[in-house]
Design an enzyme around this catalytic site. Sequence first.
Site, PDB file in Angstrom:
ATOM      1  N   CYS A 142       0.827  -1.215   0.000  1.00 36.54           N
ATOM      2  CA  CYS A 142       0.000   0.000   0.000  1.00 36.54           C
ATOM      3  C   CYS A 142       0.861   1.265   0.000  1.00 36.54           C
ATOM      4  O   CYS A 142       1.584   1.505  -0.952  1.00 36.54           O
ATOM      5  CB  CYS A 142      -0.990  -0.029   1.161  1.00 36.54           C
ATOM      6  N   SER A 192      -7.654   0.069  -0.046  1.00 38.33           N
ATOM      7  CA  SER A 192      -8.037   1.138   0.880  1.00 38.33           C
ATOM      8  C   SER A 192      -7.005   2.250   0.780  1.00 38.33           C
ATOM      9  O   SER A 192      -6.012   2.255   1.503  1.00 38.33           O
ATOM     10  CB  SER A 192      -8.109   0.596   2.313  1.00 38.33           C
ATOM     11  N   HIS A 234      -4.451  -4.820  -0.036  1.00 32.19           N
ATOM     12  CA  HIS A 234      -4.261  -5.413   1.291  1.00 32.19           C
ATOM     13  C   HIS A 234      -4.803  -6.839   1.326  1.00 32.19           C
ATOM     14  O   HIS A 234      -5.829  -7.112   1.964  1.00 32.19           O
ATOM     15  CB  HIS A 234      -4.978  -4.573   2.343  1.00 32.19           C
ATOM     16  N   GLU A 236      -3.711  -9.036   3.044  1.00 31.56           N
ATOM     17  CA  GLU A 236      -3.574  -9.508   4.428  1.00 31.56           C
ATOM     18  C   GLU A 236      -4.762  -9.130   5.305  1.00 31.56           C
ATOM     19  O   GLU A 236      -4.891  -9.629   6.434  1.00 31.56           O
ATOM     20  CB  GLU A 236      -2.281  -8.956   5.046  1.00 31.56           C
ATOM     21  N   ARG A 248     -14.754   3.954  11.661  1.00 33.99           N
ATOM     22  CA  ARG A 248     -13.823   4.970  12.179  1.00 33.99           C
ATOM     23  C   ARG A 248     -13.999   6.289  11.451  1.00 33.99           C
ATOM     24  O   ARG A 248     -14.059   7.367  12.072  1.00 33.99           O
ATOM     25  CB  ARG A 248     -12.395   4.461  12.019  1.00 33.99           C
TER      26      ARG A 248
END
Length: 306
Positions: A142, A192, A234, A236, A248
């Site tokens: 990222c 993201s 991502h 992971e 959030r």
Amino acid sequence: MPVKIPDDLPAAAVLESENIFVMTKRRADTQDIRPLDILILNLMPTKVETETQILRCLSNSPLQTDITLLQMASHESKNTSQEYLDRFYRTFDEIKDRKFDGMIITGAPLETMDYEDVDFWEEFCGIMDWTLTNVCATLYICWGALAGLYYHYGIPKHPMASKVSGIYEHRVLIPNEPIVRGFDDRFYMPQSRHTEVRAEDIMSNPHLHIVCASEEAGVAVVQSERNQTFITGHLEYDAATLAYEYERDLKAGKDPHVPDHYFEDDDPRRDPVVRWRAHATLFYTNWLNYCVYQLTPYDKDEIGKN
């Protein structure tokens, strides 16, 4: 892991043409085996969660790994106690004289900042330089991937009209690349981020090639001639990570859009649909095997001498 076969078995050529890893008896008999030393530079504020996610992906390989966690000495963590960092993390000064078979550099929530304005940028550049002589294979994730492409190859990042957040379909563009060995033609990966690298910038550099990309999310996996892998997404991520980020940002008043193709029927009141776990396992297994284990010398002192 490879299939061990006789040196002159006719099936060898067929299997290799299908991108299946085979090892001749001659090579297998002369292969030395030892644990792989892997260094993880964790730049994320949620250190424990990120550690767990990456270690989970690495643990699916039959290869034994010795993990060292690295922190930035020039950055004061606001989300992780110094006691925790002192116990589990090393600084660059403590490990700079060692050599590692592989290194993973995570993302960081710094995309909207100029690279040179990041408080640990100078130290980070020194570490990226160090990888070229002290690490056999480096995986950038990222923001780490964008920063690595910028520092090593001058690839700029570009702001996106809106944040890319969700689970996106990606296409494998180079099926014979070892990092995607065994991948389906199309697969899903979480993304993201607020910025991107563009295909035309990467394609203009003869030392880089785009391995995977998405029509919606753009460039996804880039491989270099220096055994560097850059992944903008991502794989992971846990099932709930994007949901956590969405909640959030809602609480912070950022008015985020619901992550694309993530919740059942795109309804944030329903559970996420996990569609990337198998390829996450395969990606990290491929990286450990083909980029690290098959290429690193048995004598680590030989790393960086070629």
